[in-house]
Design a protein around this motif. Structure first.
Motif, PDB file in Angstrom:
ATOM      1  N   UNK A  40       0.837  -1.203   0.000  1.00 46.83           N
ATOM      2  CA  UNK A  40       0.000   0.000   0.000  1.00 46.83           C
ATOM      3  C   UNK A  40       0.872   1.254   0.000  1.00 46.83           C
ATOM      4  N   UNK A  41       1.941   1.216   0.783  1.00 51.76           N
ATOM      5  CA  UNK A  41       2.858   2.345   0.886  1.00 51.76           C
ATOM      6  C   UNK A  41       4.141   1.886   1.544  1.00 51.76           C
ATOM      7  N   UNK A  42       5.161   2.747   1.473  1.00 49.75           N
ATOM      8  CA  UNK A  42       6.427   2.527   2.168  1.00 49.75           C
ATOM      9  C   UNK A  42       6.734   3.802   2.944  1.00 49.75           C
ATOM     10  N   UNK A  43       7.054   3.644   4.222  1.00 52.60           N
ATOM     11  CA  UNK A  43       7.525   4.762   5.039  1.00 52.60           C
ATOM     12  C   UNK A  43       9.021   4.598   5.265  1.00 52.60           C
ATOM     13  N   UNK A  44       9.754   5.673   5.062  1.00 55.89           N
ATOM     14  CA  UNK A  44      11.187   5.710   5.360  1.00 55.89           C
ATOM     15  C   UNK A  44      11.402   6.787   6.403  1.00 55.89           C
ATOM     16  N   UNK A  45      12.192   6.463   7.437  1.00 57.69           N
ATOM     17  CA  UNK A  45      12.400   7.440   8.511  1.00 57.69           C
ATOM     18  C   UNK A  45      13.815   7.327   9.053  1.00 57.69           C
ATOM     19  N   UNK A  46      14.377   8.481   9.379  1.00 57.65           N
ATOM     20  CA  UNK A  46      15.688   8.521  10.000  1.00 57.65           C
ATOM     21  C   UNK A  46      15.750   9.708  10.959  1.00 57.65           C
ATOM     22  N   UNK A  47      16.727   9.675  11.831  1.00 56.54           N
ATOM     23  CA  UNK A  47      16.944  10.762  12.792  1.00 56.54           C
ATOM     24  C   UNK A  47      18.219  11.494  12.418  1.00 56.54           C
ATOM     25  N   UNK A  65      14.612 -14.848   3.228  1.00 58.91           N
ATOM     26  CA  UNK A  65      14.567 -15.980   4.166  1.00 58.91           C
ATOM     27  C   UNK A  65      14.025 -15.576   5.535  1.00 58.91           C
ATOM     28  N   UNK A  66      14.170 -14.310   5.901  1.00 53.20           N
ATOM     29  CA  UNK A  66      13.774 -13.827   7.229  1.00 53.20           C
ATOM     30  C   UNK A  66      12.394 -13.170   7.242  1.00 53.20           C
ATOM     31  N   UNK A  67      11.611 -13.313   6.196  1.00 52.45           N
ATOM     32  CA  UNK A  67      10.332 -12.607   6.116  1.00 52.45           C
ATOM     33  C   UNK A  67       9.389 -12.930   7.274  1.00 52.45           C
ATOM     34  N   UNK A  68       9.436 -14.151   7.792  1.00 49.28           N
ATOM     35  CA  UNK A  68       8.575 -14.488   8.935  1.00 49.28           C
ATOM     36  C   UNK A  68       8.875 -13.599  10.140  1.00 49.28           C
ATOM     37  N   UNK A  69      10.134 -13.204  10.297  1.00 45.86           N
ATOM     38  CA  UNK A  69      10.510 -12.325  11.412  1.00 45.86           C
ATOM     39  C   UNK A  69      10.359 -10.849  11.060  1.00 45.86           C
ATOM     40  N   UNK A  70      10.372 -10.528   9.789  1.00 47.51           N
ATOM     41  CA  UNK A  70      10.345  -9.130   9.356  1.00 47.51           C
ATOM     42  C   UNK A  70       8.939  -8.595   9.080  1.00 47.51           C
ATOM     43  N   UNK A  71       7.958  -9.482   8.963  1.00 46.02           N
ATOM     44  CA  UNK A  71       6.577  -9.063   8.727  1.00 46.02           C
ATOM     45  C   UNK A  71       5.805  -9.215  10.038  1.00 46.02           C
ATOM     46  N   UNK A  72       5.083  -8.153  10.411  1.00 44.45           N
ATOM     47  CA  UNK A  72       4.344  -8.153  11.678  1.00 44.45           C
ATOM     48  C   UNK A  72       2.933  -8.700  11.498  1.00 44.45           C
ATOM     49  N   UNK A  73       2.247  -8.883  12.611  1.00 49.61           N
ATOM     50  CA  UNK A  73       0.845  -9.306  12.587  1.00 49.61           C
ATOM     51  C   UNK A  73      -0.042  -8.254  11.915  1.00 49.61           C
ATOM     52  N   UNK A 118      -0.039  -5.557   1.240  1.00 45.45           N
ATOM     53  CA  UNK A 118      -1.429  -5.921   0.949  1.00 45.45           C
ATOM     54  C   UNK A 118      -1.623  -7.385   1.318  1.00 45.45           C
ATOM     55  N   UNK A 119      -2.712  -7.669   1.996  1.00 40.84           N
ATOM     56  CA  UNK A 119      -3.021  -9.050   2.347  1.00 40.84           C
ATOM     57  C   UNK A 119      -4.530  -9.165   2.561  1.00 40.84           C
ATOM     58  N   UNK A 120      -5.146 -10.031   1.802  1.00 41.36           N
ATOM     59  CA  UNK A 120      -6.584 -10.272   1.925  1.00 41.36           C
ATOM     60  C   UNK A 120      -6.797 -11.758   2.102  1.00 41.36           C
ATOM     61  N   UNK A 145       0.473 -11.909   4.203  1.00 36.84           N
ATOM     62  CA  UNK A 145       1.403 -10.797   3.974  1.00 36.84           C
ATOM     63  C   UNK A 145       2.808 -11.314   3.685  1.00 36.84           C
ATOM     64  N   UNK A 146       3.236 -12.338   4.422  1.00 35.79           N
ATOM     65  CA  UNK A 146       4.558 -12.934   4.185  1.00 35.79           C
ATOM     66  C   UNK A 146       4.611 -13.509   2.773  1.00 35.79           C
TER      67      UNK A 146
END
Length: 149
Positions: free
Chosen positions: A7-14, A86-94, A125-127, A134-135
């Motif tokens: 849907x979108x990508x947010x990029x953020x830095x300090x 390979x790490x998508x299960x850990x990188x994608x949230x609920x 996106x996940x339906x 989503x993963x």
């Protein structure tokens, strides 16, 4: 890549008081598409650190499909791209969000590496809106991206 399941990508830095704001912005722009007439908009919010020091939060939301494709194409430059898949299960949230941490110093030099400094958050996106779907969608788009390289 015909369809982008984000849907979108947010990029953020300090930007801390010890850093040059223009250099930090340049690092963030490593991932952002070039604007047609003007540069991609970056939001700036001033905050204060624990000891009263100034912290500037730089962020950008990328929503247009072509712009999201650009951000993803920059991610394809990661040396550890296969590890990310390979790490998508850990990188994608609920909440169906894909998270990556990118190296701000490398980005300033035009390189793309995992590390500290820039947060990438993509709403997948996940339906139905379930982590498993989503993963699967994130894996599909990243594998298609890898095949294009």
């Amino acid at each position: 890549m015909p369809q982008i399941p984000l849907h979108y990508v947010d990029l953020r830095t300090f930007c801390y008081a010890t850093e040059d704001e223009k250099r930090v912005e340049e690092a963030l722009r490593t991932f952002l598409p070039d604007g047609d007439d003007e540069p991609f908009e970056i939001e700036r919010v001033e905050s204060e650190g624990h000891y009263g020091d100034r912290i500037l939060v730089l962020s950008a939301r990328v929503e247009k499909a072509d712009d999201v494709r650009h951000v993803l194409s920059r991610l394809a430059d990661l040396e550890s791209f296969d590890d990310v898949i390979d790490e998508l299960d850990e990188r994608v949230t609920e909440n169906t969000e894909l998270f990556l941490r990118l190296d701000k110093q490398a980005a300033f030099q035009g390189d793309v590496r995992l590390g500290d400094g820039i947060t990438f958050r993509g709403k997948v996106e996940a339906y139905p809106a379930k982590k498993e779907k989503a993963v699967e969608n994130a894996r599909d788009v990243l594998e298609r991206l890898r095949e294009q390289d």
